[in-house]
Design an enzyme around this catalytic site. Structure first.
Site, short mmCIF file in Angstrom:
data_model
loop_
_atom_site.label_atom_id
_atom_site.label_comp_id
_atom_site.label_asym_id
_atom_site.label_seq_id
_atom_site.Cartn_x
_atom_site.Cartn_y
_atom_site.Cartn_z
N PRO A 158 46.87 37.73 -5.13
CA PRO A 158 47.82 38.68 -5.74
C PRO A 158 48.47 38.12 -7.00
O PRO A 158 48.59 38.83 -8.01
CB PRO A 158 48.86 38.90 -4.62
CG PRO A 158 48.11 38.62 -3.36
CD PRO A 158 47.20 37.47 -3.71
N TYR A 159 48.88 36.87 -6.96
CA TYR A 159 49.51 36.24 -8.13
C TYR A 159 48.52 36.14 -9.29
O TYR A 159 48.83 36.50 -10.43
CB TYR A 159 50.02 34.85 -7.75
CG TYR A 159 50.66 34.12 -8.91
CD1 TYR A 159 52.00 34.29 -9.22
CD2 TYR A 159 49.92 33.24 -9.70
CE1 TYR A 159 52.59 33.62 -10.29
CE2 TYR A 159 50.49 32.57 -10.77
CZ TYR A 159 51.83 32.76 -11.06
OH TYR A 159 52.39 32.11 -12.12
N ILE A 160 47.31 35.64 -8.99
CA ILE A 160 46.29 35.48 -10.03
C ILE A 160 45.97 36.82 -10.67
O ILE A 160 45.90 36.96 -11.90
CB ILE A 160 45.02 34.84 -9.44
CG1 ILE A 160 45.32 33.43 -8.89
CG2 ILE A 160 43.91 34.78 -10.49
CD1 ILE A 160 45.78 32.45 -9.93
N SER A 162 47.85 39.41 -10.86
CA SER A 162 48.98 39.89 -11.66
C SER A 162 49.05 39.21 -13.02
O SER A 162 49.39 39.85 -14.02
CB SER A 162 50.29 39.68 -10.89
OG SER A 162 50.68 38.31 -10.86
#
Length: 287
Positions: A158-160, A162
């Site tokens: 999810p972070y990557i 985003s």
């Protein structure tokens, strides 16, 4: 021109400025002579930093703002322009992390990452940029991507995702500002930090079902890099100087982040599939 020559006397609005690189950017902007608007969902953290800067004789304001809420960001923009002045520098920095296999990730945690990391940047641009376009004054928009914006890393999808999204948004925004004929005075730049000291890993989301151990193992691995992470003020100084040079990609650790960008370009050029490494070490942007 130097960063001090360019930014002294202007107003800087920084979201997620209560800690991490956001706080580093706020402190350095203040050292350069800027009036700093410290915006954070953690009002206490924003207030503490404001009090620190004011105690040193500097101009600073602390405003609570949840970047997930477009109305709150619009209110931040209106309040800033009413009470502080025209914005010279907008830094869309607020961000959160998430660990675990993608299929184990709770929907609420996924939405939190998207709402803060991606939608928060959009809300910031939408609330502040029209006023910046409408004045001939020189101004800057910095959106915080990450070394993760040019990488593929398991257990942080999810972070990557985003940060890839923020980088693409920023590249498109730069083209749109040019297309609209405002690139002579509005400068859009993407910030790609490597590891910078922060509490982002401690506050990151995890998983409650599925492979909890894998998620927490990744959190531990990321916490281990903090001993080698860059000081936020030192990172901010590098970013400001690169911005003053007119660069588009602003890298806190030019060699390290630059090598990740080169690797990404090679993967795409050769159409090589992502490779799982025995020891995959990723050092993301900290907030």
């Amino acid at each position: 021109m130097t960063a001090r020559e360019i930014f002294t006397g202007g107003v800087a609005v920084i979201t997620g400025a209560g800690a991490g690189i956001g706080a580093g950017l706020a402190r350095h902007a203040s050292q350069l002579g800027m009036t700093v608007v410290i915006a954070d969902v953690d009002v206490d953290a924003a207030t503490r930093l404001r009090d620190e800067l004011v105690a040193d004789g500097r101009a600073a304001y602390a405003y609570g703002c949840d970047v997930r809420d477009p109305d709150e960001v619009v209110e931040l923009a209106e309040r800033t322009h009413r009470d502080v002045g025209n914005v010279r520098l907008l830094v869309n920095n607020a961000g959160v992390e998430q660990f675990g296999y993608l299929w184990d990730t709770p929907v609420a945690n996924w939405n939190r990452v998207v709402d803060v990391n991606v939608n928060g940047v959009f809300h910031g641009v939408r609330a502040f940029l029209p006023r910046m376009l409408a004045t001939p004054e020189q101004s800057w928009v910095w959106n915080l991507s990450s070394i993760g914006g040019v990488a593929a890393v398991p257990l942080q999808a999810p972070y990557i995702m985003s940060k890839h999204a923020v980088l693409a948004l920023t590249e498109c925004l730069r083209l749109e500002v040019e297309l609209a004929g405002h690139d002579d005075h509005v400068h859009v730049q993407a910030v790609l930090p490597g590891a910078v000291v922060s509490n982002i890993f401690e506050s990151a989301g995890g998983v409650s079902d599925g492979d909890v151990a894998a998620a927490e193992s990744q959190r531990t691995a990321m916490l281990d890099i903090k001993a080698e992470a860059m000081d936020p003020i030192a990172a901010a100084e590098v970013v400001f100087e690169q911005a003053a040079q007119g660069r588009f990609y602003l890298l806190t650790q030019p060699d390290y982040v630059g090598s990740a960008m080169t690797e990404r370009a090679t993967v795409l050029a050769t159409q090589r599939p992502p490779e799982l490494r025995t020891k995959q070490r990723f050092e993301p942007a900290e907030h």
